[in-house]
Design an enzyme around this catalytic site. Sequence first.
Site, PDB file in Angstrom:
ATOM      1  N   ALA A 201      47.170  41.968  39.057  1.00  0.00           N
ATOM      2  CA  ALA A 201      46.040  41.163  39.517  1.00  0.00           C
ATOM      3  C   ALA A 201      44.706  41.730  39.053  1.00  0.00           C
ATOM      4  CB  ALA A 201      46.056  41.086  41.044  1.00  0.00           C
ATOM      5  N   LYS A 202      44.685  42.990  38.655  1.00  0.00           N
ATOM      6  CA  LYS A 202      43.432  43.632  38.256  1.00  0.00           C
ATOM      7  C   LYS A 202      42.860  43.052  36.968  1.00  0.00           C
ATOM      8  CE  LYS A 202      43.180  46.562  41.698  1.00  0.00           C
ATOM      9  NZ  LYS A 202      42.107  46.480  42.697  1.00  0.00           N
TER      10      LYS A 202
END
Length: 344
Positions: free
Chosen positions: A60-61
């Site tokens: 998700a980063k």
Amino acid sequence: MPLYVNYSENSERMNRNKGITNSILELVGETPLIKLHQITKHLLGSYYAKFEAFNPGHSAKDRIALHIIQDAEKKGILKKGATIVETTSGNTGYSLAMISIVRGYTCILAVSDKSSTDKIDLLRSMGAEVHVCPANVLPEDPRSYYEVAKKIHKNTPNSVYINQYFNELNIEAHYRTTGPEIWKQTEGKITHLVAASGTGGTISGTGKYLKEQNPEIKILGVDAKGSVLKKYHETGELDLNEVHPYKIEGLGKNLIPTATDFDVIDVYEKVSDKEAALETRNIVKKEGMFVGYTSGAVLQATKQYAVKNMFDDNSFVVMIFSDHGSRYMNKVYSDQWMKENGFL
């Protein structure tokens, strides 16, 4: 101009299925929502995983790294040939290293020694300069990865410090992408979101968007035993007596990140290293989804919430599985590591 813009106004987002893409960065976001069958079959309600390993950087980063860098480029703060500096447990660092390659930046990362060797090796393989720092020191200690990154930034001309823990763009990235994606994918049926809380950007931005669509949606946080976030949320007190070493990466904190909007989060549940590790393996064995350590923590917390009667037959629960399991081969997927830590 408002801080948060409407999802439909983000013209830079690309359709993952459009055919040919000009850059790997166009594949950030639009991750699948997958129905879970075995691991939650004894719980009331229906359960789904937002599978963030489908991002090109496998976590998700990617969302926050790309959003923060694009913002700095638009403002003229970041130009080709510049150096990007950041503190990371691994995933944000990988995303930044990937983007740096495509955009033509140098990447220097201060990494916690709690990060798996897999993550550290990945960062170096992506061309990043990596400084490994002790995890079990206070944030203001000059050896901490926060202070090391600040020093590197200060001593590096033409550098930009991403500062994800205290950067409100961390929240905005998920407000503009993850939240709207989940709302659309569930056709507005979501009743609960369960997400890990580290920097807090994912749960805060996603939760903010979802609550604006339906204030009845419950945002359920996941914290680690050994972290200060749950108690701070409940009391407003930073209690350092809560702090003790723990193994889970990317979850919990020994400080209060301003990238966490505690008003969005309804409640927190703490999980242990062992339970999270065992549930991480459980997800793989029962759902075929090769996920990272925090995904096991999210599943364990979801089961704990279920015991507390948070769900009923009509609950539509979305869990965010934040990253890919390949980054934990020397940790939760290693029988030796599991035995050494008393988990098997």
